[in-house]
Design a protein around this motif. Structure first.
Motif, PDB file in Angstrom:
ATOM      1  N   VAL A 195     -15.192  -2.667  -4.624  1.00  0.00           N
ATOM      2  CA  VAL A 195     -15.335  -4.092  -4.328  1.00  0.00           C
ATOM      3  C   VAL A 195     -13.965  -4.755  -4.244  1.00  0.00           C
ATOM      4  CG1 VAL A 195     -16.284  -6.277  -5.141  1.00  0.00           C
ATOM      5  CG2 VAL A 195     -17.602  -4.178  -5.414  1.00  0.00           C
ATOM      6  N   MET A 196     -13.074  -4.368  -5.155  1.00  0.00           N
ATOM      7  CA  MET A 196     -11.727  -4.938  -5.155  1.00  0.00           C
ATOM      8  C   MET A 196     -11.025  -4.690  -3.824  1.00  0.00           C
ATOM      9  SD  MET A 196      -8.312  -3.920  -5.334  1.00  0.00           S
ATOM     10  CE  MET A 196      -8.417  -2.290  -6.062  1.00  0.00           C
ATOM     11  N   GLU A 197     -11.133  -3.469  -3.307  1.00  0.00           N
ATOM     12  CA  GLU A 197     -10.467  -3.138  -2.042  1.00  0.00           C
ATOM     13  C   GLU A 197     -11.022  -3.965  -0.890  1.00  0.00           C
ATOM     14  OE1 GLU A 197     -11.027   1.068  -1.947  1.00  0.00           O
ATOM     15  OE2 GLU A 197      -9.127   1.497  -2.970  1.00  0.00           O
ATOM     16  N   THR A 198     -12.326  -4.227  -0.911  1.00  0.00           N
ATOM     17  CA  THR A 198     -12.944  -5.070   0.114  1.00  0.00           C
ATOM     18  C   THR A 198     -12.413  -6.501   0.038  1.00  0.00           C
ATOM     19  OG1 THR A 198     -14.965  -3.734   0.103  1.00  0.00           O
ATOM     20  CG2 THR A 198     -15.130  -5.944   1.028  1.00  0.00           C
ATOM     21  N   ILE A 199     -12.328  -7.031  -1.191  1.00  0.00           N
ATOM     22  CA  ILE A 199     -11.824  -8.391  -1.388  1.00  0.00           C
ATOM     23  C   ILE A 199     -10.355  -8.478  -0.993  1.00  0.00           C
ATOM     24  CG2 ILE A 199     -11.299 -10.144  -3.124  1.00  0.00           C
ATOM     25  CD1 ILE A 199     -13.809  -9.238  -4.623  1.00  0.00           C
ATOM     26  N   LEU A 200      -9.578  -7.447  -1.342  1.00  0.00           N
ATOM     27  CA  LEU A 200      -8.157  -7.454  -1.004  1.00  0.00           C
ATOM     28  C   LEU A 200      -7.963  -7.476   0.511  1.00  0.00           C
ATOM     29  CD1 LEU A 200      -5.204  -7.343  -1.818  1.00  0.00           C
ATOM     30  CD2 LEU A 200      -5.399  -4.842  -1.952  1.00  0.00           C
ATOM     31  N   GLU A 201      -8.769  -6.734   1.232  1.00  0.00           N
ATOM     32  CA  GLU A 201      -8.694  -6.738   2.696  1.00  0.00           C
ATOM     33  C   GLU A 201      -8.977  -8.131   3.239  1.00  0.00           C
ATOM     34  OE1 GLU A 201      -8.329  -5.586   6.641  1.00  0.00           O
ATOM     35  OE2 GLU A 201      -7.739  -4.503   4.828  1.00  0.00           O
ATOM     36  N   VAL A 216      -0.140  -8.916  -5.502  1.00  0.00           N
ATOM     37  CA  VAL A 216      -1.011  -7.989  -6.219  1.00  0.00           C
ATOM     38  C   VAL A 216      -0.243  -7.447  -7.419  1.00  0.00           C
ATOM     39  CG1 VAL A 216      -2.124  -5.732  -6.143  1.00  0.00           C
ATOM     40  CG2 VAL A 216      -2.429  -7.331  -4.261  1.00  0.00           C
ATOM     41  N   VAL A 217      -0.900  -7.409  -8.565  1.00  0.00           N
ATOM     42  CA  VAL A 217      -0.309  -6.824  -9.766  1.00  0.00           C
ATOM     43  C   VAL A 217      -1.105  -5.575 -10.140  1.00  0.00           C
ATOM     44  CG1 VAL A 217       0.446  -7.233 -12.135  1.00  0.00           C
ATOM     45  CG2 VAL A 217       0.254  -9.162 -10.544  1.00  0.00           C
ATOM     46  N   PHE A 218      -0.395  -4.468 -10.301  1.00  0.00           N
ATOM     47  CA  PHE A 218      -0.988  -3.213 -10.759  1.00  0.00           C
ATOM     48  C   PHE A 218      -0.574  -3.035 -12.216  1.00  0.00           C
ATOM     49  CE2 PHE A 218      -2.723   0.342  -8.050  1.00  0.00           C
ATOM     50  CZ  PHE A 218      -3.334   1.015  -9.089  1.00  0.00           C
ATOM     51  N   LEU A 219      -1.517  -2.845 -13.118  1.00  0.00           N
ATOM     52  CA  LEU A 219      -1.214  -2.773 -14.542  1.00  0.00           C
ATOM     53  C   LEU A 219      -1.861  -1.544 -15.173  1.00  0.00           C
ATOM     54  CD1 LEU A 219      -2.685  -5.830 -13.869  1.00  0.00           C
ATOM     55  CD2 LEU A 219      -1.209  -6.431 -15.776  1.00  0.00           C
ATOM     56  N   TRP A 306       3.513  -3.151 -15.708  1.00  0.00           N
ATOM     57  CA  TRP A 306       2.982  -3.678 -14.458  1.00  0.00           C
ATOM     58  C   TRP A 306       3.957  -3.469 -13.303  1.00  0.00           C
ATOM     59  CZ3 TRP A 306       4.970  -6.707 -18.341  1.00  0.00           C
ATOM     60  CH2 TRP A 306       6.075  -7.500 -18.018  1.00  0.00           C
ATOM     61  N   GLY A 307       3.388  -3.531 -12.118  1.00  0.00           N
ATOM     62  CA  GLY A 307       4.164  -3.544 -10.887  1.00  0.00           C
ATOM     63  C   GLY A 307       3.602  -4.607  -9.977  1.00  0.00           C
ATOM     64  N   VAL A 308       4.475  -5.293  -9.255  1.00  0.00           N
ATOM     65  CA  VAL A 308       4.060  -6.416  -8.409  1.00  0.00           C
ATOM     66  C   VAL A 308       4.455  -6.148  -6.963  1.00  0.00           C
ATOM     67  CG1 VAL A 308       4.262  -8.899  -7.994  1.00  0.00           C
ATOM     68  CG2 VAL A 308       4.347  -8.008 -10.340  1.00  0.00           C
ATOM     69  N   ALA A 309       3.570  -6.494  -6.055  1.00  0.00           N
ATOM     70  CA  ALA A 309       3.882  -6.449  -4.623  1.00  0.00           C
ATOM     71  C   ALA A 309       3.390  -7.728  -3.981  1.00  0.00           C
ATOM     72  CB  ALA A 309       3.229  -5.237  -3.957  1.00  0.00           C
ATOM     73  N   SER A 310       4.129  -8.192  -2.971  1.00  0.00           N
ATOM     74  CA  SER A 310       3.775  -9.420  -2.261  1.00  0.00           C
ATOM     75  C   SER A 310       3.670  -9.143  -0.771  1.00  0.00           C
ATOM     76  CB  SER A 310       4.820 -10.500  -2.531  1.00  0.00           C
ATOM     77  OG  SER A 310       4.555 -11.655  -1.766  1.00  0.00           O
ATOM     78  N   SER A 319      -3.501  -4.144   3.835  1.00  0.00           N
ATOM     79  CA  SER A 319      -3.836  -4.449   2.442  1.00  0.00           C
ATOM     80  C   SER A 319      -3.558  -3.250   1.538  1.00  0.00           C
ATOM     81  CB  SER A 319      -5.295  -4.878   2.326  1.00  0.00           C
ATOM     82  OG  SER A 319      -6.174  -3.837   2.745  1.00  0.00           O
ATOM     83  N   ALA A 320      -3.772  -2.049   2.067  1.00  0.00           N
ATOM     84  CA  ALA A 320      -3.518  -0.845   1.269  1.00  0.00           C
ATOM     85  C   ALA A 320      -2.043  -0.715   0.911  1.00  0.00           C
ATOM     86  CB  ALA A 320      -3.990   0.397   2.039  1.00  0.00           C
ATOM     87  N   ASP A 321      -1.151  -1.255   1.759  1.00  0.00           N
ATOM     88  CA  ASP A 321       0.279  -1.219   1.467  1.00  0.00           C
ATOM     89  C   ASP A 321       0.602  -2.027   0.212  1.00  0.00           C
ATOM     90  OD1 ASP A 321       0.700   0.316   3.735  1.00  0.00           O
ATOM     91  OD2 ASP A 321       1.122  -1.436   5.002  1.00  0.00           O
ATOM     92  N   LEU A 322      -0.103  -3.137   0.025  1.00  0.00           N
ATOM     93  CA  LEU A 322       0.114  -3.954  -1.172  1.00  0.00           C
ATOM     94  C   LEU A 322      -0.183  -3.149  -2.434  1.00  0.00           C
ATOM     95  CD1 LEU A 322      -1.342  -7.477  -0.283  1.00  0.00           C
ATOM     96  CD2 LEU A 322       0.967  -7.007  -1.106  1.00  0.00           C
ATOM     97  N   LEU A 323      -1.309  -2.454  -2.428  1.00  0.00           N
ATOM     98  CA  LEU A 323      -1.676  -1.641  -3.587  1.00  0.00           C
ATOM     99  C   LEU A 323      -0.659  -0.536  -3.825  1.00  0.00           C
ATOM    100  CD1 LEU A 323      -5.553  -1.083  -3.475  1.00  0.00           C
ATOM    101  CD2 LEU A 323      -4.228  -2.303  -5.197  1.00  0.00           C
ATOM    102  N   ARG A 324      -0.274   0.130  -2.743  1.00  0.00           N
ATOM    103  CA  ARG A 324       0.651   1.250  -2.883  1.00  0.00           C
ATOM    104  C   ARG A 324       2.010   0.781  -3.418  1.00  0.00           C
ATOM    105  NH1 ARG A 324       0.763   2.601   1.840  1.00  0.00           N
ATOM    106  NH2 ARG A 324       2.868   2.039   2.516  1.00  0.00           N
TER     107      ARG A 324
END
Length: 342
Positions: A195-201, A216-219, A306-310, A319-324
Motif C-alpha cells: 500500500v505504501m508503494e502505491t501511495i508513494l507513486e 521520504v525517510v527510511f528508518l 534514518w536516511g532521507v531522500a527528496s 517513486s522507486a528512486d526515492l525509496l532506493r
C-alpha cells in the motif's frame, strides 16, 4: 368464530411494519463497509417510518469504535453518532437485550444523544446492537410525540429489526477486518509495504505535476537483534509497536507511515523538503526519549537510524528512486555508526 376487527386491523398494521423492516434489511444487506452501512441504515429508518430523529450510539470500548471514529468525512455519522462508555450504557438500559421504550424522565438518556444534536424528544426507542454476541451500542429512534414509543407497546418487530441489523453488522465487521489486514501490517497496524508503494507513486506524480516538495525517510531500529537476543522476541515486538506508535504520533495529518519489512519503516512527507524532515525526526526523537520500553525491573531505550531522500535530489526520476536513495542513505548512516563505535 369471527376474529374481531380490531385484531385484524392490528395484524394488518404489523404486516405493513414487517414489510418496511424487510425493505430496510434488503437495502443494507449487501453493504460491506461501516460508513455506507450506517448512513444507509439511518437514512432508510428515518424515511421509511417518518421518524424525525434516528441515530446510533457506539460503546467506546467496543470492537468497532475506532473504525467509526475514523470516518471523519461522513457528514451523516458526524451528526448522528454518539459515543458512550460501557458502564454508562449499561446504567441507562440495564442488561436488556430487548428494545427499551420510554416517554418519561427522558433527560437520563442524554448521554446517548450526539453532542451537537438538539433533539426535541417526547418518546424514545432504544434497540441494542450486537456483533458476534458483544454489545456494541444501540439504534435509537425518537419523536416529539409522547405516545410514539410508549412503554407497553409491542416491541417484537423492533427486536427483529435489531437482530437483523446485528447480523448484518457481524458480516460488515468480518469484511472490514479482512480489508484492514489486506492493507495493514498485523503487528503494528501501520500500512503495509504494498500500500505504501502505491501511495508513494501517487504522491510522486502529484509532486511532479504541481512542482511541490516531497521527501521520504527510511528508518530502522538500532541493535534490534540485540533486543531480541537479550529480552526475547516478545519484547522485540513491543519495541516495534512502540516505535510504530511514535512514528504515527510524530507525523502531521498528511504524512504517511508504513512498515516496510522487519524493523524497517518508511515515512512519506508530502510538501516537505529534505531539510524540513529534521522537524519530524526531532519530534520522533523526543517522543522515544520519553517512553523507554520497560521489561520487569529493567528497561531499554529505542534508538534508530534514518536516511532521507527528496524529489529534488539528483537521479530521482521515479517513486522507486526515492525509496532506493533513502535506503542508501540509511545504509551510510548505519555504517558510520559502526565505525564510530569501533
Amino acid at each position: 368464530m369471527k376474529i374481531p376487527d380490531a385484531i385484524l386491523a392490528r395484524l394488518a398494521a404489523n404486516e405493513q411494519v414487517a414489510k418496511k423492516f424487510h425493505h430496510i434489511e434488503i437495502s443494507v444487506l449487501t453493504i460491506l463497509n461501516f460508513q455506507d452501512f450506517f448512513e444507509q441504515l439511518l437514512t432508510k429508518v428515518g424515511q421509511t417510518f417518518q421518524i424525525p430523529h434516528v441515530w446510533i450510539s457506539i460503546i467506546q470500548e467496543s470492537a468497532i469504535a475506532d473504525q467509526i471514529l475514523a470516518m471523519e468525512d461522513s457528514a451523516v455519522l458526524k451528526s448522528s453518532t454518539s459515543f458512550i462508555t460501557h458502564s454508562t450504557f449499561l446504567r441507562l438500559i440495564g442488561s436488556y437485550r430487548q428494545p427499551l421504550l420510554a416517554n418519561q424522565n427522558l433527560d437520563r438518556f442524554s448521554p446517548l444523544v450526539p453532542p451537537e444534536a438538539h433533539y426535541d424528544i417526547g418518546s424514545i426507542a432504544i434497540a441494542p446492537l450486537f456483533i458476534d454476541g458483544e454489545l456494541i451500542g444501540s439504534l435509537n429512534q425518537a419523536d416529539q410525540v409522547c405516545d410514539r414509543f410508549m412503554p407497553g407497546i409491542d416491541t417484537d418487530l423492533l427486536a427483529r429489526l435489531s437482530l437483523k441489523i446485528s447480523l448484518c453488522l457481524s458480516n460488515v465487521a468480518a469484511h472490514e477486518k479482512l480489508r484492514h489486514l489486506a492493507f495493514h501490517d498485523p503487528l503494528t497496524g501501520l500500512l503495509n509495504r504494498r500500500v505504501m508503494e502505491t501511495i508513494l507513486e501517487r504522491e510522486f506524480e502529484r509532486a511532479k505535476r504541481y512542482c511541490t516538495p516531497l521527501s521520504v525517510v527510511f528508518l530502522d531500529l538500532d541493535h534490534f537483534k540485540r533486543i531480541n537476543d537479550t529480552f526475547g522476541h516478545d519484547q522485540g515486538d513491543r519495541a516495534l509497536v512502540c516505535f510504530a506508535q511514535s512514528l504515527g504520533a510524530a507525523k502531521r495529518a498528511n504524512d504517511i507511515v508504513a512498515r516496510f519489512a522487519g524493523d524497517e519503516f518508511v515515512v512519506i512527507l508530502p510538501s516537505t523538503t529534505r531539510q524540513e524532515t529534521d522537524s519530524y525526526l526531532a519530534r520522533l526523537n523526543a517522543l522515544l526519549a520519553q517512553q523507554p520500553v520497560k521489561v520487569n525491573q529493567s528497561c531499554f531505550q529505542i534508538n534508530f537510524s534514518w536516511g532521507v531522500a527528496s524529489i529534488s535530489d539528483l537521479g530521482i526520476n521515479r517513486s522507486a528512486d526515492l525509496l532506493r536513495h533513502a535506503d542508501q542513505q540509511l545504509y551510510v548512516t548505519k555504517k558510520n555508526k559502526k565505525t564510530l563505535s569501533g
